[in-house]
Design a protein around this motif. Structure first.
Motif, PDB file in Angstrom:
ATOM      1  N   ALA A 198       0.822  -1.216   0.000  1.00 19.11           N
ATOM      2  CA  ALA A 198       0.000   0.000   0.000  1.00 19.11           C
ATOM      3  C   ALA A 198       0.850   1.257   0.000  1.00 19.11           C
ATOM      4  O   ALA A 198       2.048   1.221   0.295  1.00 19.11           O
ATOM      5  CB  ALA A 198      -0.910  -0.005   1.215  1.00 19.11           C
ATOM      6  N   CYS A 199       0.192   2.378  -0.346  1.00 19.78           N
ATOM      7  CA  CYS A 199       0.851   3.682  -0.297  1.00 19.78           C
ATOM      8  C   CYS A 199       1.190   4.006   1.164  1.00 19.78           C
ATOM      9  O   CYS A 199       0.355   3.833   2.049  1.00 19.78           O
ATOM     10  CB  CYS A 199      -0.099   4.741  -0.871  1.00 19.78           C
ATOM     11  SG  CYS A 199       0.348   6.438  -0.460  1.00 19.78           S
ATOM     12  N   GLY A 200       2.410   4.463   1.386  1.00 16.96           N
ATOM     13  CA  GLY A 200       2.858   4.752   2.750  1.00 16.96           C
ATOM     14  C   GLY A 200       2.166   5.964   3.361  1.00 16.96           C
ATOM     15  O   GLY A 200       2.244   6.190   4.557  1.00 16.96           O
ATOM     16  N   ARG A 201       1.489   6.737   2.533  1.00 13.53           N
ATOM     17  CA  ARG A 201       0.829   7.926   3.082  1.00 13.53           C
ATOM     18  C   ARG A 201      -0.656   7.673   3.343  1.00 13.53           C
ATOM     19  O   ARG A 201      -1.129   7.854   4.451  1.00 13.53           O
ATOM     20  CB  ARG A 201       0.982   9.103   2.121  1.00 13.53           C
ATOM     21  CG  ARG A 201       0.359  10.392   2.639  1.00 13.53           C
ATOM     22  CD  ARG A 201       0.830  11.591   1.831  1.00 13.53           C
ATOM     23  NE  ARG A 201       0.151  12.802   2.225  1.00 13.53           N
ATOM     24  CZ  ARG A 201      -0.552  13.578   1.402  1.00 13.53           C
ATOM     25  NH1 ARG A 201      -0.678  13.245   0.131  1.00 13.53           N
ATOM     26  NH2 ARG A 201      -1.121  14.673   1.834  1.00 13.53           N
ATOM     27  N   CYS A 202      -1.374   7.235   2.315  1.00 14.06           N
ATOM     28  CA  CYS A 202      -2.830   7.099   2.480  1.00 14.06           C
ATOM     29  C   CYS A 202      -3.253   5.642   2.680  1.00 14.06           C
ATOM     30  O   CYS A 202      -4.424   5.370   2.916  1.00 14.06           O
ATOM     31  CB  CYS A 202      -3.563   7.696   1.284  1.00 14.06           C
ATOM     32  SG  CYS A 202      -3.366   6.739  -0.232  1.00 14.06           S
ATOM     33  N   ARG A 203      -2.288   4.726   2.571  1.00 10.51           N
ATOM     34  CA  ARG A 203      -2.526   3.295   2.797  1.00 10.51           C
ATOM     35  C   ARG A 203      -3.464   2.644   1.781  1.00 10.51           C
ATOM     36  O   ARG A 203      -4.079   1.616   2.053  1.00 10.51           O
ATOM     37  CB  ARG A 203      -3.052   3.017   4.230  1.00 10.51           C
ATOM     38  CG  ARG A 203      -2.109   3.468   5.322  1.00 10.51           C
ATOM     39  CD  ARG A 203      -0.844   2.637   5.286  1.00 10.51           C
ATOM     40  NE  ARG A 203       0.312   3.397   5.753  1.00 10.51           N
ATOM     41  CZ  ARG A 203       0.892   3.270   6.935  1.00 10.51           C
ATOM     42  NH1 ARG A 203       0.438   2.397   7.793  1.00 10.51           N
ATOM     43  NH2 ARG A 203       1.939   3.983   7.249  1.00 10.51           N
ATOM     44  N   PRO A 221       3.459   7.556  -8.753  1.00 14.24           N
ATOM     45  CA  PRO A 221       2.550   8.457  -8.027  1.00 14.24           C
ATOM     46  C   PRO A 221       1.319   7.701  -7.539  1.00 14.24           C
ATOM     47  O   PRO A 221       0.772   6.885  -8.274  1.00 14.24           O
ATOM     48  CB  PRO A 221       2.148   9.510  -9.073  1.00 14.24           C
ATOM     49  CG  PRO A 221       2.968   9.239 -10.284  1.00 14.24           C
ATOM     50  CD  PRO A 221       3.485   7.844 -10.198  1.00 14.24           C
ATOM     51  N   CYS A 222       0.928   7.954  -6.291  1.00 17.58           N
ATOM     52  CA  CYS A 222      -0.272   7.314  -5.749  1.00 17.58           C
ATOM     53  C   CYS A 222      -1.494   7.937  -6.413  1.00 17.58           C
ATOM     54  O   CYS A 222      -1.621   9.153  -6.455  1.00 17.58           O
ATOM     55  CB  CYS A 222      -0.341   7.492  -4.236  1.00 17.58           C
ATOM     56  SG  CYS A 222      -1.902   6.937  -3.531  1.00 17.58           S
ATOM     57  N   GLU A 223      -2.373   7.076  -6.906  1.00 22.27           N
ATOM     58  CA  GLU A 223      -3.569   7.586  -7.597  1.00 22.27           C
ATOM     59  C   GLU A 223      -4.543   8.230  -6.618  1.00 22.27           C
ATOM     60  O   GLU A 223      -5.378   9.042  -7.005  1.00 22.27           O
ATOM     61  CB  GLU A 223      -4.279   6.440  -8.323  1.00 22.27           C
ATOM     62  CG  GLU A 223      -3.592   6.055  -9.615  1.00 22.27           C
ATOM     63  CD  GLU A 223      -4.245   4.859 -10.293  1.00 22.27           C
ATOM     64  OE1 GLU A 223      -5.334   4.446  -9.851  1.00 22.27           O
ATOM     65  OE2 GLU A 223      -3.644   4.342 -11.255  1.00 22.27           O
ATOM     66  N   ASN A 224      -4.415   7.839  -5.369  1.00 25.75           N
ATOM     67  CA  ASN A 224      -5.360   8.342  -4.376  1.00 25.75           C
ATOM     68  C   ASN A 224      -4.917   9.666  -3.742  1.00 25.75           C
ATOM     69  O   ASN A 224      -5.644  10.650  -3.794  1.00 25.75           O
ATOM     70  CB  ASN A 224      -5.568   7.281  -3.300  1.00 25.75           C
ATOM     71  CG  ASN A 224      -6.647   7.682  -2.318  1.00 25.75           C
ATOM     72  OD1 ASN A 224      -7.709   8.145  -2.720  1.00 25.75           O
ATOM     73  ND2 ASN A 224      -6.371   7.534  -1.043  1.00 25.75           N
ATOM     74  N   CYS A 225      -3.704   9.698  -3.174  1.00 23.31           N
ATOM     75  CA  CYS A 225      -3.292  10.910  -2.444  1.00 23.31           C
ATOM     76  C   CYS A 225      -2.243  11.723  -3.202  1.00 23.31           C
ATOM     77  O   CYS A 225      -1.847  12.790  -2.744  1.00 23.31           O
ATOM     78  CB  CYS A 225      -2.785  10.544  -1.056  1.00 23.31           C
ATOM     79  SG  CYS A 225      -1.165   9.739  -1.073  1.00 23.31           S
ATOM     80  N   ARG A 226      -1.814  11.238  -4.360  1.00 26.23           N
ATOM     81  CA  ARG A 226      -0.878  11.938  -5.240  1.00 26.23           C
ATOM     82  C   ARG A 226       0.539  12.067  -4.698  1.00 26.23           C
ATOM     83  O   ARG A 226       1.370  12.759  -5.276  1.00 26.23           O
ATOM     84  CB  ARG A 226      -1.438  13.294  -5.683  1.00 26.23           C
ATOM     85  CG  ARG A 226      -2.641  13.147  -6.590  1.00 26.23           C
ATOM     86  CD  ARG A 226      -3.453  14.411  -6.715  1.00 26.23           C
ATOM     87  NE  ARG A 226      -2.681  15.506  -7.268  1.00 26.23           N
ATOM     88  CZ  ARG A 226      -2.817  16.779  -6.927  1.00 26.23           C
ATOM     89  NH1 ARG A 226      -3.699  17.103  -6.016  1.00 26.23           N
ATOM     90  NH2 ARG A 226      -2.093  17.714  -7.478  1.00 26.23           N
TER      91      ARG A 226
HETATM   92 ZN    ZN Z   1      -1.499   7.511  -1.287  1.00 23.27          ZN
END
Ligand code: ZN
Length: 232
Positions: A198-203, A221-226
């Motif tokens: 998972a993304c380390g920022r928004c999971r 780039p994370c598609e969710n939190c960018r």
């Molecule tokens: Zn993210």
């Protein structure tokens, strides 16, 4: 991409970012913004009230003129020689007198109503001015608390900015450009480690194809939190 240097830049920038956030979210600053809005609203309201008062005053002057004309008619009529009034026209004369006096009564009522309106507008105006003055006073109070906080943080922030300028020199310019763009959009941290899958920022969980793309390109780039997810 040299992740290590940008991460060390980001580590220092994190302190600056947190201070900026703490200033941006400072309750005194929020209060100042609210009070500014209140002051602006009451300014707008008082100018609306001035317009209303102008309209009512114009109506009032118009009405006074009408009353004057009707009263003049009445005086002229009452001043005419009663002896000379034709006996057959007595009824007509009485009706005319009644009409004049009921017109005057109606206009007098309207006059009273307009005077009440003006008093209401004036009272509202005074209330609005008070709200405006109170807001200005309160604003000064909260502003000085906020300014003191800025003054306290400023030396540390300036020091961090200096450190960042030095650190920037060892970061690849293209990476720096990406970083600054994201940071301007208040995406922080800009670079985050992959956390499991998972993304380390928004999971947000990454798909298998995203994971393999990340592994081959090192960043994604994370598609969710960018934020930009890195893999190492
Ligand atoms: Zn993210």
């Amino acid at each position: 991409m040299d992740i290590k240097t940008i991460l060390s830049y980001q580590e220092t920038d994190k302190k600056l970012y947190q201070m900026e956030q703490s200033l941006a979210k400072d309750p005194n600053k929020q209060r100042c913004n609210d009070l500014n809005q209140t002051a602006r609203d009451s300014q707008q309201k008082s100018s609306q009230l001035e317009d209303q008062a102008g309209t009512v005053l114009r109506e009032l002057n118009e009405l006074k003129k009408n009353i004057k004309t009707i009263k003049a008619h009445g005086d002229e009529f009452l001043g005419s020689d009663v002896e000379k009034i034709d006996i057959e026209k007595i009824d007509e004369a009485i009706m005319k007198k009644d009409r004049i006096s009921s017109n005057i009564t109606a206009l007098d009522k309207k006059l009273t109503k307009l005077a009440e309106n003006i008093n209401q507008i004036l009272a509202e105006f005074n209330r609005t001015i008070k709200i405006y003055n109170d807001a200005k006073l309160q604003y000064q109070k909260f502003k000085s608390i906020y300014d003191a906080k800025v003054k306290e943080l400023e030396p540390q922030m300036n020091e961090l900015k200096k450190q960042l300028l030095v650190l920037e020199k060892s970061v690849d310019p293209k990476t720096m450009e990406i970083y600054k763009r994201k940071r301007n959009d208040r995406i922080f941290p800009v670079f985050v480690q992959l956390h499991g899958n998972a993304c380390g920022r928004c999971r947000m969980e990454l798909s298998a194809s995203a994971i393999s793309k990340l592994k081959s390109e090192q960043i994604l780039p994370c598609e969710n939190c960018r934020s930009i997810i890195y893999f190492n």
